[in-house]
Write a protein that holds these residues in place. Structure first.
Motif, short mmCIF file in Angstrom:
data_model
loop_
_atom_site.label_atom_id
_atom_site.label_comp_id
_atom_site.label_asym_id
_atom_site.label_seq_id
_atom_site.Cartn_x
_atom_site.Cartn_y
_atom_site.Cartn_z
N TYR A 31 0.83 -1.20 0.00
CA TYR A 31 0.00 0.00 0.00
C TYR A 31 0.87 1.26 0.00
N ARG A 32 1.99 1.22 0.74
CA ARG A 32 2.88 2.38 0.82
C ARG A 32 3.56 2.63 -0.52
N ALA A 33 4.02 1.56 -1.14
CA ALA A 33 4.63 1.70 -2.46
C ALA A 33 3.62 2.26 -3.46
N THR A 34 2.34 1.89 -3.29
CA THR A 34 1.31 2.37 -4.20
C THR A 34 1.14 3.88 -4.12
N TRP A 35 1.00 4.43 -2.90
CA TRP A 35 0.75 5.88 -2.82
C TRP A 35 2.00 6.68 -3.17
N ILE A 36 3.16 6.12 -2.90
CA ILE A 36 4.39 6.83 -3.29
C ILE A 36 4.52 6.88 -4.81
N GLU A 37 4.15 5.78 -5.49
CA GLU A 37 4.15 5.79 -6.95
C GLU A 37 3.13 6.80 -7.49
N CYS A 38 2.02 6.96 -6.79
CA CYS A 38 1.03 7.97 -7.18
C CYS A 38 1.65 9.36 -7.13
N ALA A 39 2.44 9.62 -6.09
CA ALA A 39 3.12 10.92 -5.98
C ALA A 39 4.12 11.11 -7.12
N GLU A 40 4.85 10.05 -7.47
CA GLU A 40 5.80 10.14 -8.58
C GLU A 40 5.07 10.41 -9.89
N LEU A 41 3.90 9.80 -10.05
CA LEU A 41 3.09 10.03 -11.25
C LEU A 41 2.75 11.52 -11.38
N LEU A 42 2.33 12.12 -10.27
CA LEU A 42 1.96 13.54 -10.31
C LEU A 42 3.15 14.44 -10.60
N GLU A 43 4.34 14.01 -10.20
CA GLU A 43 5.54 14.77 -10.55
C GLU A 43 5.72 14.83 -12.06
N HIS A 44 5.44 13.73 -12.74
CA HIS A 44 5.57 13.69 -14.20
C HIS A 44 4.42 14.43 -14.89
N TYR A 45 3.25 14.41 -14.26
CA TYR A 45 2.09 15.07 -14.87
C TYR A 45 2.10 16.58 -14.63
N GLY A 46 2.51 16.96 -13.44
CA GLY A 46 2.56 18.37 -13.07
C GLY A 46 1.42 18.76 -12.15
N TYR A 47 1.76 19.50 -11.12
CA TYR A 47 0.76 20.00 -10.18
C TYR A 47 1.13 21.40 -9.64
N TRP A 49 1.28 25.04 -9.70
CA TRP A 49 0.65 26.16 -10.38
C TRP A 49 1.57 27.38 -10.45
N TRP A 50 2.66 27.34 -9.64
CA TRP A 50 3.55 28.50 -9.57
C TRP A 50 4.69 28.46 -10.60
N LYS A 51 4.70 27.42 -11.45
CA LYS A 51 5.72 27.36 -12.50
C LYS A 51 5.15 26.64 -13.71
N ARG A 52 5.75 26.85 -14.85
CA ARG A 52 5.29 26.20 -16.07
C ARG A 52 5.67 24.73 -16.05
N GLN A 53 4.70 23.86 -16.32
CA GLN A 53 4.94 22.41 -16.37
C GLN A 53 4.19 21.80 -17.54
N GLU A 54 4.84 20.91 -18.25
CA GLU A 54 4.22 20.18 -19.35
C GLU A 54 4.14 18.71 -18.96
N PRO A 55 2.94 18.12 -19.01
CA PRO A 55 2.82 16.70 -18.66
C PRO A 55 3.68 15.82 -19.58
N CYS A 56 4.38 14.87 -18.97
CA CYS A 56 5.12 13.86 -19.73
C CYS A 56 4.30 12.58 -19.66
N MET A 57 3.41 12.41 -20.64
CA MET A 57 2.46 11.31 -20.56
C MET A 57 3.12 9.94 -20.70
N GLU A 58 4.25 9.86 -21.38
CA GLU A 58 4.96 8.58 -21.47
C GLU A 58 5.35 8.10 -20.08
#
Length: 206
Positions: A31-47, A49-58
């Protein structure tokens, strides 16, 4: 879908056994590995708002597949009947409109289940998969690819720390994506060809 799911369950069982022969008795914190991977996913997608980010969908889609590894492991922890488990998964993964079309919210819904209930929600995963633009066929072929990479990592010193994740200045996941695009994913020897192609790149990156 049933056969694809049975194949993925069998591959995950083998991978976990490769890491620890008695992995079911170890009660790893999937379960812990799951939510940490979710956080890593959001790093690639972007969250941010204070800087320009482009989602890396790959990379987002690769993180979805990484989450699937841990989800399968959690489900296998209490059920080693691959056929019966695959049937239940097939029913839960049937395509339907996701609860949200916002990838960030879909990711957080899955992470919330992992954090609060310490379980893997297959329906929340289905919503995330669909929101990320993955079909079950995409999930299958990319999962097989990542599973082969995980075996490659184990065979080249992942546990003792000698494995190099950067090859020629790029992460192994990036090389995996390129190799997947160059091979016939439907070939009977697809896993073997993929492993060999990764080996060539790994050696060339020394």
């Amino acid at each position: 879908m049933q056969q694809q799911l049975e194949t993925m369950l069998a591959m995950q069982d083998r991978m976990n056994t490769r890491v620890h022969p008695e992995w079911r008795a170890q009660n790893f914190a999937w379960y812990r590995a799951t939510w940490i991977e979710c956080a890593e996913l959001l790093e690639h997608y972007g969250y941010k708002w204070w800087k320009r980010q482009e989602p890396c969908m790959e990379q987002v889609r690769l993180e979805v597949v990484d989450i699937w590894h841990f989800g399968l492991s959690m489900l296998l922890q209490g059920d080693d009947d691959h056929a019966a488990l695959a049937a239940r998964l097939a029913a839960a993964l049937e395509s339907r409109a996701p609860a949200t079309e916002d990838l960030r919210l879909a990711t957080e819904a899955l992470a919330a289940e992992a954090l609060t209930a310490r379980r893997f929600s297959v329906t929340a995963f289905r919503d995330l998969m669909l929101t990320a633009g993955l079909t079950i066929d995409d999930l299958y072929s990319t999962y097989v690819g990542k599973n082969v990479l995980n075996f490659f990592r184990q065979d080249h010193g992942y546990q003792d720390g000698s494995y190099r994740k950067l090859w020629a200045g790029r992460e192994d996941n990036e090389h995996l994506h390129e190799v997947l695009g160059s091979l016939d994913r439907g070939a009977a020897d697809f896993p073997e060809r993929l492993y060999a192609a990764l080996g060539e790149r790994y050696g060339a990156g020394e």
